[in-house]
Design a protein around this motif. Sequence first.
Motif, PDB file in Angstrom:
ATOM      1  N   GLY A 147       0.830  -1.183   0.000  1.00 31.70           N
ATOM      2  CA  GLY A 147       0.000   0.000   0.000  1.00 31.70           C
ATOM      3  C   GLY A 147       0.866   1.235   0.000  1.00 31.70           C
ATOM      4  O   GLY A 147       2.086   1.177   0.064  1.00 31.70           O
ATOM      5  N   LYS A 148       0.245   2.370   0.011  1.00 27.92           N
ATOM      6  CA  LYS A 148       0.979   3.620  -0.152  1.00 27.92           C
ATOM      7  C   LYS A 148       1.458   4.148   1.189  1.00 27.92           C
ATOM      8  O   LYS A 148       0.695   4.301   2.138  1.00 27.92           O
ATOM      9  CB  LYS A 148       0.095   4.660  -0.836  1.00 27.92           C
ATOM     10  CG  LYS A 148       0.878   5.736  -1.571  1.00 27.92           C
ATOM     11  CD  LYS A 148      -0.006   6.454  -2.559  1.00 27.92           C
ATOM     12  CE  LYS A 148       0.789   7.370  -3.471  1.00 27.92           C
ATOM     13  NZ  LYS A 148      -0.074   8.066  -4.431  1.00 27.92           N
ATOM     14  N   ARG A 149       2.755   4.431   1.262  1.00 30.32           N
ATOM     15  CA  ARG A 149       3.334   4.985   2.480  1.00 30.32           C
ATOM     16  C   ARG A 149       2.998   6.474   2.574  1.00 30.32           C
ATOM     17  O   ARG A 149       3.170   7.215   1.608  1.00 30.32           O
ATOM     18  CB  ARG A 149       4.840   4.805   2.467  1.00 30.32           C
ATOM     19  CG  ARG A 149       5.597   5.493   3.565  1.00 30.32           C
ATOM     20  CD  ARG A 149       5.395   4.826   4.904  1.00 30.32           C
ATOM     21  NE  ARG A 149       5.953   3.499   4.984  1.00 30.32           N
ATOM     22  CZ  ARG A 149       6.144   2.825   6.108  1.00 30.32           C
ATOM     23  NH1 ARG A 149       5.822   3.382   7.258  1.00 30.32           N
ATOM     24  NH2 ARG A 149       6.631   1.611   6.090  1.00 30.32           N
ATOM     25  N   VAL A 150       2.500   6.893   3.723  1.00 31.03           N
ATOM     26  CA  VAL A 150       2.192   8.307   3.954  1.00 31.03           C
ATOM     27  C   VAL A 150       2.963   8.786   5.171  1.00 31.03           C
ATOM     28  O   VAL A 150       3.317   8.005   6.066  1.00 31.03           O
ATOM     29  CB  VAL A 150       0.673   8.544   4.149  1.00 31.03           C
ATOM     30  CG1 VAL A 150      -0.103   8.078   2.938  1.00 31.03           C
ATOM     31  CG2 VAL A 150       0.176   7.862   5.409  1.00 31.03           C
ATOM     32  N   TYR A 151       3.234  10.083   5.197  1.00 29.64           N
ATOM     33  CA  TYR A 151       4.012  10.704   6.261  1.00 29.64           C
ATOM     34  C   TYR A 151       3.238  11.907   6.800  1.00 29.64           C
ATOM     35  O   TYR A 151       2.823  12.779   6.033  1.00 29.64           O
ATOM     36  CB  TYR A 151       5.370  11.173   5.737  1.00 29.64           C
ATOM     37  CG  TYR A 151       6.167  10.105   5.024  1.00 29.64           C
ATOM     38  CD1 TYR A 151       7.097   9.322   5.702  1.00 29.64           C
ATOM     39  CD2 TYR A 151       5.984   9.876   3.654  1.00 29.64           C
ATOM     40  CE1 TYR A 151       7.839   8.349   5.039  1.00 29.64           C
ATOM     41  CE2 TYR A 151       6.711   8.909   2.988  1.00 29.64           C
ATOM     42  CZ  TYR A 151       7.635   8.142   3.682  1.00 29.64           C
ATOM     43  OH  TYR A 151       8.356   7.170   3.026  1.00 29.64           O
ATOM     44  N   ILE A 152       3.068  11.950   8.108  1.00 25.61           N
ATOM     45  CA  ILE A 152       2.485  13.105   8.781  1.00 25.61           C
ATOM     46  C   ILE A 152       3.574  13.692   9.669  1.00 25.61           C
ATOM     47  O   ILE A 152       4.126  13.001  10.532  1.00 25.61           O
ATOM     48  CB  ILE A 152       1.270  12.725   9.655  1.00 25.61           C
ATOM     49  CG1 ILE A 152       0.264  11.884   8.850  1.00 25.61           C
ATOM     50  CG2 ILE A 152       0.615  13.960  10.230  1.00 25.61           C
ATOM     51  CD1 ILE A 152      -0.441  12.619   7.759  1.00 25.61           C
ATOM     52  N   THR A 153       3.919  14.956   9.473  1.00 23.63           N
ATOM     53  CA  THR A 153       4.969  15.586  10.281  1.00 23.63           C
ATOM     54  C   THR A 153       4.458  16.879  10.898  1.00 23.63           C
ATOM     55  O   THR A 153       3.566  17.544  10.354  1.00 23.63           O
ATOM     56  CB  THR A 153       6.222  15.892   9.437  1.00 23.63           C
ATOM     57  OG1 THR A 153       5.849  16.682   8.291  1.00 23.63           O
ATOM     58  CG2 THR A 153       6.904  14.617   8.976  1.00 23.63           C
ATOM     59  N   TYR A 207       4.903  10.641  11.845  1.00 26.23           N
ATOM     60  CA  TYR A 207       4.153   9.388  11.855  1.00 26.23           C
ATOM     61  C   TYR A 207       4.157   8.836  10.440  1.00 26.23           C
ATOM     62  O   TYR A 207       3.845   9.542   9.483  1.00 26.23           O
ATOM     63  CB  TYR A 207       2.713   9.617  12.328  1.00 26.23           C
ATOM     64  CG  TYR A 207       1.876   8.364  12.335  1.00 26.23           C
ATOM     65  CD1 TYR A 207       2.021   7.416  13.348  1.00 26.23           C
ATOM     66  CD2 TYR A 207       0.940   8.126  11.325  1.00 26.23           C
ATOM     67  CE1 TYR A 207       1.256   6.259  13.353  1.00 26.23           C
ATOM     68  CE2 TYR A 207       0.167   6.968  11.326  1.00 26.23           C
ATOM     69  CZ  TYR A 207       0.333   6.037  12.348  1.00 26.23           C
ATOM     70  OH  TYR A 207      -0.426   4.886  12.347  1.00 26.23           O
ATOM     71  N   GLU A 208       4.525   7.562  10.299  1.00 22.49           N
ATOM     72  CA  GLU A 208       4.551   6.889   9.009  1.00 22.49           C
ATOM     73  C   GLU A 208       3.620   5.690   9.060  1.00 22.49           C
ATOM     74  O   GLU A 208       3.584   4.962  10.055  1.00 22.49           O
ATOM     75  CB  GLU A 208       5.959   6.409   8.661  1.00 22.49           C
ATOM     76  CG  GLU A 208       7.013   7.499   8.584  1.00 22.49           C
ATOM     77  CD  GLU A 208       8.377   6.930   8.227  1.00 22.49           C
ATOM     78  OE1 GLU A 208       8.414   5.943   7.457  1.00 22.49           O
ATOM     79  OE2 GLU A 208       9.381   7.435   8.731  1.00 22.49           O
ATOM     80  N   ALA A 237       1.230  16.710   5.442  1.00 27.59           N
ATOM     81  CA  ALA A 237       1.083  15.309   5.044  1.00 27.59           C
ATOM     82  C   ALA A 237       1.723  15.125   3.676  1.00 27.59           C
ATOM     83  O   ALA A 237       1.749  16.044   2.853  1.00 27.59           O
ATOM     84  CB  ALA A 237      -0.397  14.932   4.983  1.00 27.59           C
ATOM     85  N   SER A 238       2.267  13.938   3.441  1.00 31.19           N
ATOM     86  CA  SER A 238       2.937  13.687   2.168  1.00 31.19           C
ATOM     87  C   SER A 238       2.869  12.210   1.821  1.00 31.19           C
ATOM     88  O   SER A 238       2.917  11.349   2.708  1.00 31.19           O
ATOM     89  CB  SER A 238       4.399  14.129   2.232  1.00 31.19           C
ATOM     90  OG  SER A 238       5.077  13.816   1.022  1.00 31.19           O
TER      91      SER A 238
END
Length: 627
Positions: A147-153, A207-208, A237-238
């Motif tokens: 699935g798609k990795r997302v990043y919240i910083t 958070y990943e 978010a990215s």
Amino acid sequence: MPFPPKLTPLQSRFVASLAASLVLLAVYLFLSKPHFAYAAELGPRIPPEDHNHYLIYDEGESDIFGEGAQGQEAVKIVSRAEAGVSALANNAPQNSNINVGETQHWVMPKDVIDGPGGTTGPGLPSDKLETRELDEEVGGLKKRQDGKRVYITLNTCLQPSPNTTDGDASNSTPPQLQMYISLSQSNQKPGPESGNTVEVDGGYAIYEVDADNDVFVGVSAPNTTQFAGIWNYEIAASVDAPFHGSKSNVTNLHFVDSDNHAALLITNDTTQAQPNETVYQDWMNLSPPWGVFAANHNDTAILGVKNSFCGLKNTARLAANVPGIESQNVAKMTNRGLGGKPKEQFYITGLNATSQYWGFLVMNGNSTASGNGVVGGGGTVWQAIDFQTKTEDNCALMYNLSFCSEVAYAVPTNPHKFDPTTGLPGLAALYDSHAAQMYQYFNYSLQQIPCNTTSSAQYSLARNCDDCARAYKQWLCAVTIPRCADLSDNHSWLKPRNLGQPFVNGSSISASQLHVEQALLNSVATNSSRNPLIDESIQPGPYKEVLPCKDLCYDLVQSCPASLGFACPLEGAGLEDSYGSRSNDSGVISCSYLGAAYYLSGAETMEAVAMKKVGLLVFAVVLMNLL
């Protein structure tokens, strides 16, 4: 009665395939039509200030909150979030004030997760392209599998102020914000009572997760009565990479030396390439990519944002090469130092005497681009280092000399003759021209040696005249431009100089003041400088010297022909007055050598990391052969 023409087997397969395609197209149009109608009909009626809806942009549009690059109005789609939950777009940071005890809610919608990625820019020069391509290939495989990795910083940009004025430094650092995560549609407002807690350390949190649906975020400000005001934070978010970066466990900055108002700092080598390689030249011609913040240890509030780029930008009082800050110090690329590899150096002024500082290496954006829509556009912060300024004013930090180009440390000075603000170029020229003149005398003698001759006629099969010239220049610059330390510095490896001479203010010292024997005030070694030019033209008064390393003298003797008459003093017969020994402690400069920097040898270089990877690969191959 006519019959239809009989189809061949090939024609039959074509007709069947065409029919199936038409059926699939009809199903696709049937399912997608309501979506297109919904976007076109409801989008214009959504008020722009409604935070319960997020924006979807056509490819090529750059402005996330207004018209795109092509002037087209953004299409708006209603999100599935509850009221009071604001949406996050890809690589589009949101800035918000938050009060004590308040919780704010955000969502990274599924449409954003499934949407296109951002732009990265050209990036920095690299001599590890194959490794980077392999990492990208492995990363792409992981996305297809999991699935798609997302990043919240999150970055804390501003903090509240303490209510008390008692001056207690331990009470001046505000508590951290808290971040909470939920992947469930039934918990769209995670907070202190629900959701997974993500630690905020020094104003930074990440958070990943591999997600295929909405990711809900809560940001909470702690309840406190000791601080007043608001926090301000930036959240992003990215689907590409963390928008904000923190390398709090990685050191990439080193302290070279200081005087009583300035310090010189450098980064690690940026490449192990040779000077004739393209990547080496690319680094040397590059606009300096890193910046530095500096803060006094008394400013303990900065610890609350030590890992946050925007927090340091708003809090630190000193900076170099950071866009948007008016008072800037000097930053430039250099290849000075051990190995002669490219690195960046920073000359930080405006420091207080006898003070300890933190130095924060940072990068604005991803080095070549920053801000909204850019992958990694929020900046990165590395682990802070400690450094200290000197106390006395008769040591001056000097670097970038013309001849002794490897000299970069504090040297004896007289602030009355060479003003710390305007007189340092003159001081540097005095030292440098004297060393260059001394070298020219040596060069005349070296020209008498048959350097370009057969191997049997050379003075050595192991060394040549180039080795001799290099060794002499290293030795000459180290001994004619001594490394200066405070007279009050009591480290055992420092050598007192000029003890019998008056201070720059005209006063003198006695044996009782220094707790030394009267003989030290009368001895030539301790009552003068090793370079007569210092006592004659500079007159710095009493100071201490970091002695040149004795291996510089040994290298000179080994590299040059015996006919030049070079020799080193013996142990117990003058060696200890003229030369020092290198320490096994990588953080101590117990003798002076060109390119010396505190803790530099303790840092792991790119070459060392590469050797580790090769070692692991060899081990893996051997292990596979044994199985």
